[in-house]
Design a protein around this motif. Structure first.
Motif, PDB file in Angstrom:
ATOM      1  N   GLY A 101      30.316  37.480  29.458  1.00 25.28           N
ATOM      2  CA  GLY A 101      31.012  36.261  29.068  1.00 25.28           C
ATOM      3  C   GLY A 101      31.111  35.236  30.180  1.00 25.28           C
ATOM      4  N   SER A 136      21.982  42.007  19.619  1.00 21.41           N
ATOM      5  CA  SER A 136      21.360  40.699  19.833  1.00 21.41           C
ATOM      6  C   SER A 136      20.441  40.709  21.063  1.00 21.41           C
ATOM      7  CB  SER A 136      22.437  39.634  19.995  1.00 21.41           C
ATOM      8  OG  SER A 136      23.214  39.912  21.132  1.00 21.41           O
TER       9      SER A 136
ATOM     10  N   LYS B  59      29.247  29.978  10.638  1.00 20.79           N
ATOM     11  CA  LYS B  59      28.982  29.476  11.987  1.00 20.79           C
ATOM     12  C   LYS B  59      29.481  28.031  12.166  1.00 20.79           C
ATOM     13  CE  LYS B  59      25.039  30.226  15.024  1.00 20.79           C
ATOM     14  NZ  LYS B  59      23.619  30.538  15.092  1.00 20.79           N
ATOM     15  N   LYS B  81      37.203  33.648  27.777  1.00 23.74           N
ATOM     16  CA  LYS B  81      36.133  33.214  28.687  1.00 23.74           C
ATOM     17  C   LYS B  81      35.171  32.261  27.984  1.00 23.74           C
ATOM     18  CE  LYS B  81      34.548  36.413  31.814  1.00 23.74           C
ATOM     19  NZ  LYS B  81      33.947  37.710  32.204  1.00 23.74           N
ATOM     20  N   GLN B  82      34.313  32.824  27.097  1.00 27.41           N
ATOM     21  CA  GLN B  82      33.347  31.996  26.360  1.00 27.41           C
ATOM     22  C   GLN B  82      33.065  32.677  25.026  1.00 27.41           C
ATOM     23  OE1 GLN B  82      30.022  29.989  28.489  1.00 27.41           O
ATOM     24  NE2 GLN B  82      30.451  31.432  30.111  1.00 27.41           N
ATOM     25  N   TYR B  83      32.330  31.991  24.165  1.00 22.03           N
ATOM     26  CA  TYR B  83      31.928  32.631  22.910  1.00 22.03           C
ATOM     27  C   TYR B  83      30.485  32.286  22.566  1.00 22.03           C
ATOM     28  CZ  TYR B  83      32.447  28.208  20.334  1.00 22.03           C
ATOM     29  OH  TYR B  83      32.313  26.919  19.882  1.00 22.03           O
ATOM     30  N   TYR B  84      29.894  33.119  21.716  1.00 22.59           N
ATOM     31  CA  TYR B  84      28.566  32.831  21.182  1.00 22.59           C
ATOM     32  C   TYR B  84      28.353  33.628  19.907  1.00 22.59           C
ATOM     33  CZ  TYR B  84      25.505  36.902  22.177  1.00 22.59           C
ATOM     34  OH  TYR B  84      24.865  38.098  22.156  1.00 22.59           O
ATOM     35  N   PHE B  85      27.228  33.373  19.261  1.00 23.53           N
ATOM     36  CA  PHE B  85      26.943  34.035  17.987  1.00 23.53           C
ATOM     37  C   PHE B  85      25.783  35.026  18.170  1.00 23.53           C
ATOM     38  CE2 PHE B  85      28.640  29.817  17.150  1.00 23.53           C
ATOM     39  CZ  PHE B  85      29.684  30.106  16.288  1.00 23.53           C
ATOM     40  N   PRO B  86      26.096  36.312  18.281  1.00 25.60           N
ATOM     41  CA  PRO B  86      25.005  37.297  18.437  1.00 25.60           C
ATOM     42  C   PRO B  86      24.110  37.370  17.213  1.00 25.60           C
ATOM     43  CG  PRO B  86      27.171  38.336  18.693  1.00 25.60           C
ATOM     44  CD  PRO B  86      27.408  36.944  18.260  1.00 25.60           C
ATOM     45  N   TYR B  94      34.292  36.350  24.340  1.00 28.49           N
ATOM     46  CA  TYR B  94      34.449  37.143  25.556  1.00 28.49           C
ATOM     47  C   TYR B  94      35.823  36.906  26.195  1.00 28.49           C
ATOM     48  CZ  TYR B  94      29.537  38.278  25.286  1.00 28.49           C
ATOM     49  OH  TYR B  94      28.328  38.760  24.870  1.00 28.49           O
ATOM     50  N   HIS B  99      36.231  42.014  24.835  1.00 29.49           N
ATOM     51  CA  HIS B  99      35.676  41.003  23.945  1.00 29.49           C
ATOM     52  C   HIS B  99      36.223  41.166  22.531  1.00 29.49           C
ATOM     53  CE1 HIS B  99      32.740  44.414  23.793  1.00 29.49           C
ATOM     54  NE2 HIS B  99      32.929  44.231  22.498  1.00 29.49           N
ATOM     55  N   VAL B 114      38.139  46.743  27.751  1.00 29.47           N
ATOM     56  CA  VAL B 114      37.352  47.625  28.622  1.00 29.47           C
ATOM     57  C   VAL B 114      38.032  47.704  29.985  1.00 29.47           C
ATOM     58  CG1 VAL B 114      35.077  48.016  29.667  1.00 29.47           C
ATOM     59  CG2 VAL B 114      35.239  46.849  27.469  1.00 29.47           C
TER      60      VAL B 114
END
Lengths: 157, 188
Positions: A101, A136, B59, B81-86, B94, B99, B114
């Protein structure tokens, strides 16, 4: 006669020394002019052969770090889909999971495996049951290209 | 005999000196064995908790507000933190130390935290020789100590139970076991 032989040997030694000195100078010059190629992940993957063996610098968000020893991580390209595998080299022992991240800049050598090595990698991957489902980063995990990183820096945490 | 006295002394003193090291390498050895076999991950602990978003999203619906809403639901507002699309169906957010995976069509939220596994993280750090430097030499000394302890251990007891009797037989069995595994898995 003996003196002559000594002088010849001395001259040869001197000659070879000065020659190796020149070679060292040339190598030093070459290494100075050798530059790190700054590229995007898409650029690397569009022409992998052009970058094979070259030192490159890329950056992007780390999507996944291997939980079993941190021996690889995956970086997302700007398109939000393409990923590249990064493996630790040099002084880097492993990648920490905390990198997931984060946007990270990596420096290292871009490598493209030859068909035999690629086949071995795929066989190894299949035998290890890495993930039960397709992830992914699965494509990047099996890909015959990767970066051997010798340095990295977290740009965002 | 004097050499037996020295042998006993070496075995005893090395045993005391390397007690801690034996425990460290023993525990981490088991952990690494099963880590390599992928039975479990000795280095980290993961904990997952599920939440329900109560609505289906796509999305294009994902905005900063949606992300903040999900962080609010999961109580993770301060660790984003950040995000995205797997995938086209999944949103990955994240966090610092984990996550959130959102399955967008069903609205199922799964938070995975974790963290390093205490004790194992430390003993594995040493077993893998991550500190390098002086630790390399001390662990080499330990390895040499193990060899000395093994050899001196053979001659601790005299007689029927010693190396010339039952002890010798047990020693041979102990040597043959790894050889059998090598024969099965490596040589043939």
């Amino acid at each position: 006669m003996q003196r002559l032989i000594v002088w010849v040997l001395f001259a040869m030694l001197f000659g070879s020394c000065s020659q190796s000195g020149k070679q060292e100078e040339t190598t030093a010059e070459e290494s100075q002019t050798e530059q790190i190629v700054k590229a995007t992940i898409q650029e690397l993957l569009a022409q992998p052969a052009d970058y094979n063996g070259k030192e490159v610098a890329i950056s992007g968000m780390v999507t996944h770090v291997c939980k079993h020893g941190g021996q690889k991580c995956f970086v997302l390209a700007d398109d939000g889909e393409t990923q590249i595998r990064i493996v630790p080299a040099g002084d880097i022992d492993e990648f920490k999971i905390d990198l997931e991240g984060s946007t990270v800049a990596f420096k290292g050598t871009f490598k493209v495996l030859n068909p035999v090595q690629a086949e071995a990698l795929e066989a190894d991957h299949d035998s290890k049951e890495h993930h039960e489902t397709e992830m992914s980063h699965s494509q990047a995990e099996k890909a015959d290209y990767f970066i051997e990183a010798v340095d990295f820096k977290e740009l965002t945490q | 005999m004097k050499w037996r006295k020295w042998n006993r002394w070496i075995h005893r003193e090395l045993g005391y000196l390397f007690f801690g090291m034996s425990i460290i390498y023993g525990i981490s050895g088991i952990a690494l064995n099963h880590g390599v076999a992928r039975h479990w991950n000795p280095g980290i602990i993961t904990r997952s908790v599920s939440y329900d978003y109560n609505r289906s999203i796509t999305k294009t619906d994902v905005t900063r507000e949606v992300i903040e809403e999900i962080l609010e639901i999961t109580g993770e507002k301060n660790s984003f933190k950040q995000y995205y699309f797997p995938t086209s169906d999944d949103l990955m957010i994240y966090l610092k130390g984990g996550h959130i995976n959102v399955h967008m069509p069903s609205g199922t939220i799964s938070v995975t935290r974790v963290r390093n596994r205490p004790v194992f993280n430390e003993v594995n750090y040493l077993h893998y020789n991550k500190p390098k430097k002086l630790w390399t030499w001390f662990s080499d000394l330990f390895a040499l100590g193990l060899v000395l302890m093994a050899i001196s251990g053979l001659f601790l007891v005299k007689g029927k139970k010693g190396i010339t009797g039952r002890g010798g037989l047990t020693t041979l069995i102990g040597i043959f076991i790894p050889l059998i595994f090598l024969a099965i898995y490596l040589w043939f």
